[in-house]
Design an enzyme around this catalytic site. Structure first.
Site, PDB file in Angstrom:
ATOM      1  N   ASP A   1      18.933   4.965 -57.549  1.00 53.58           N
ATOM      2  CA  ASP A   1      18.732   5.119 -56.105  1.00 53.58           C
ATOM      3  C   ASP A   1      19.982   4.773 -55.291  1.00 53.58           C
ATOM      4  O   ASP A   1      19.942   4.846 -54.061  1.00 53.58           O
ATOM      5  CB  ASP A   1      17.584   4.213 -55.628  1.00 53.58           C
ATOM      6  CG  ASP A   1      16.212   4.773 -55.988  1.00 53.58           C
ATOM      7  OD1 ASP A   1      16.089   6.004 -56.104  1.00 53.58           O
ATOM      8  OD2 ASP A   1      15.280   3.979 -56.159  1.00 53.58           O
TER       9      ASP A   1
ATOM     10  N   GLU B   1      11.246  -4.455 -61.757  1.00 57.50           N
ATOM     11  CA  GLU B   1      12.113  -3.978 -60.672  1.00 57.50           C
ATOM     12  C   GLU B   1      11.635  -4.674 -59.412  1.00 57.50           C
ATOM     13  O   GLU B   1      10.615  -4.301 -58.834  1.00 57.50           O
ATOM     14  CB  GLU B   1      12.015  -2.453 -60.561  1.00 57.50           C
ATOM     15  CG  GLU B   1      12.975  -1.859 -59.524  1.00 57.50           C
ATOM     16  CD  GLU B   1      12.390  -1.826 -58.125  1.00 57.50           C
ATOM     17  OE1 GLU B   1      12.808  -2.673 -57.291  1.00 57.50           O
ATOM     18  OE2 GLU B   1      11.526  -0.988 -57.855  1.00 57.50           O
TER      19      GLU B   1
ATOM     20  N   ASP C   1       8.410  -0.163 -62.174  1.00 53.22           N
ATOM     21  CA  ASP C   1       9.014   0.208 -60.904  1.00 53.22           C
ATOM     22  C   ASP C   1       8.186  -0.367 -59.753  1.00 53.22           C
ATOM     23  O   ASP C   1       6.961  -0.358 -59.790  1.00 53.22           O
ATOM     24  CB  ASP C   1       9.070   1.740 -60.799  1.00 53.22           C
ATOM     25  CG  ASP C   1       9.846   2.200 -59.589  1.00 53.22           C
ATOM     26  OD1 ASP C   1      11.046   1.888 -59.515  1.00 53.22           O
ATOM     27  OD2 ASP C   1       9.256   2.858 -58.709  1.00 53.22           O
TER      28      ASP C   1
END
Length: 509
Positions: free
Chosen positions: A408, A355, A308
């Site tokens: 998200d 990501e 992430d």
């Protein structure tokens, strides 16, 4: 590392159906794996699995390694004779569609403490001592505590101390404990012996249940994509046990520089996460030992690692303590090349996804490509610009991962309901003669599956065609997130799996 062309579904275990108000690692998880198998999917992506703190966010955990106790299945504990069905005869009527954390956590805690009590009684009770299953559990528990001691002992002591006064951050504990003076810690270990042993037991049970579930998935040719957040919570065992790794004030251990991102697609004032950024100079001096331990551990419990906020390994946005938004921050260079080179030396080629959303520079692209990590493309971002938009499928590269959306974002249906006329016009032009008449979520599913990207990931909400009431997270909001769940296993019916299977096969996933 090269990946095969494949597809899978993004679903955090808390979103699974369960009678206990929150998804767990029990029957609902096994049924979901069967659905993946029937649908031709080869991947199950989850969010971080750690014990959540403020806001119940998987990205704000008490530990970078430990497991979330509230994912433990009471029904599986009953099969091990540590609980009985009558133990949950008083089960509340939980919300069917969302996790009510304030109700769920104390109820499941009560069941876990009862299971622990029975586990302890097994050492004393003559009848239980001769029960083969319980004897085996006790032996495996001893083995687990020895093998995992490097991280486990700090974590269980931290949690026992935290639960003495949950309102006090660790850096405000009595100075001898905050500074980890050995004699003070030893006295606390004696004082909190039972609470510490409970925390050890809970971690043992979590990883026992998780590994059995992972094995079940792997036997059905399904791999688990785990998530390694770049940052950890200030109020965590990691920062307490390793303060030199982080940008803290030297005397008070308060956060000196906070993590976040500058203003972007998600927020005009950026995102201020509040986590401490790293003391990269110190981490370099230690040959990145803490980071390598994190990767080594997660690599044992998942098949593929999603990093992430990958861009933070090239340069990260740091905001001085005291700021209320992320606007007044600055970029600082990070030693990502050095870290990933060392990681490859120690562990070889790891299956890593990057990501790489947000403010991405050529330097970030180079770091990702130098190590061969697939980056991300998101279809919901594709229709707000021109034909050169990075997220339009004709601009994809093979070594990438395409998502209809992420945890998200809006759901596919929710995005379409809010899309501008410009976005809708471009979308129609892009798909003319290709998907006429299909619901928007299935149009995006087909588009993702057809893309050249080696991996396609679909949030379950988009497969089910749900609107934004099923959204998982709204970045920049501290409460009300992470609670969505599907309550009815029958939603994953043969008709749905057949439809997904046909699309998967059509596009050689």
């Amino acid at each position: 590392m090269s990946f095969q062309r494949s597809s899978g579904i993004l679903l955090h275990p808390t979103s699974l159906p369960s009678k206990f108000g929150i998804g767990d690692l029990g029957e609902g998880a096994y049924q979901f794996i069967e659905f993946l198998s029937r649908s031709g999917q080869k991947l199950w992506q989850v969010l971080p699995l750690g014990p959540t703190g403020y806001g119940n966010s998987p990205y704000m955990s008490f530990s970078a390694i430990a497991g979330n106790p509230y994912l433990i299945s009471p029904e599986l504990l009953a099969k091990q004779h540590l609980l009985k069905e009558e133990d949950w005869a008083d089960i509340p009527e939980f919300d069917r569609d969302r996790v009510d954390f304030e109700t769920v956590i104390p109820y499941k805690r009560k069941l876990l403490e009862l299971a622990f009590k029975r586990f302890q009684q097994g050492y004393l009770d003559q009848e239980l001592q001769h029960h083969h299953d319980l004897y085996l559990i006790q032996e495996l528990f001893k083995k687990f505590c020895i093998e995992e001691a490097d991280w486990l002992e700090d974590y269980v002591l931290f949690m026992a101390l935290h639960e003495e006064n949950t309102e006090v951050l660790w850096n405000n504990w009595e100075p001898a404990i905050a500074k980890r003076e050995p004699q003070a810690l030893e006295l606390k270990r004696i004082e909190l012996k039972d609470r510490i042993e409970f925390q050890r037991f809970v971690q043992f049970i979590f990883f026992d249940q998780w590994l059995k579930l992972k094995q079940y998935a792997n036997m059905r040719n399904i791999k688990i994509i785990g998530d390694i957040p770049i940052y950890v919570s200030h109020n965590s065992a990691d920062v307490w046990a390793n303060p030199a790794n982080f940008a803290l004030e030297p005397e008070t251990y308060e956060v000196a520089q906070m993590a976040g991102v500058p203003p972007d697609y998600f927020s005009e004032t950026g995102q201020l996460w509040g986590n401490p950024v790293y003391n990269w100079e110190y981490l370099q001096e230690t040959q990145f030992a803490w980071w390598i331990d994190r990767f080594r551990f997660l690599n044992r419990y998942v098949d593929i690692i999603r990093i992430d906020h990958f861009r933070g390994f090239e340069a990260f946005w740091q905001v001085p303590a005291g700021e209320e938004t992320a606007v007044n921050g600055e970029w600082q260079v990070a030693p990502g090349t050095e870290l990933f080179t060392k990681l490859r030396e120690v562990m070889g080629e790891l299956p890593i996804l990057a990501e790489d959303l947000g403010v991405i520079t050529p330097e970030v692209d180079k770091l990702r490509d130098d190590f061969g990590f697939p980056g991300m493309r998101v279809l919901m971002f594709a229709f707000g610009g021109g034909s050169d938009n990075f997220h339009l499928p004709h601009n994809y590269v093979r070594n990438s991962v395409v998502y209809t959306g992420t945890h998200d974002n809006d759901t596919a249906v929710g995005w379409w309901q809010r899309a501008s006329q410009y976005e809708k016009d471009l979308f129609y032009k892009y798909i003319v003669g290709y998907a006429a008449g299909e619901p928007i979520n299935w149009v995006l599913v087909r588009m993702a599956m057809a893309a050249v990207s080696l991996i396609a990931i679909l949030p379950l909400q988009d497969v089910l065609g749900l609107d934004n009431s099923a959204r998982m997270n709204i970045p920049g909001t501290a409460t009300g997130n992470w609670g969505w769940r599907y309550h009815d296993p029958e939603l994953l019916n043969p008709s749905l799996s057949d439809r997904l299977l046909q699309i998967t096969q059509l596009y050689s996933r």
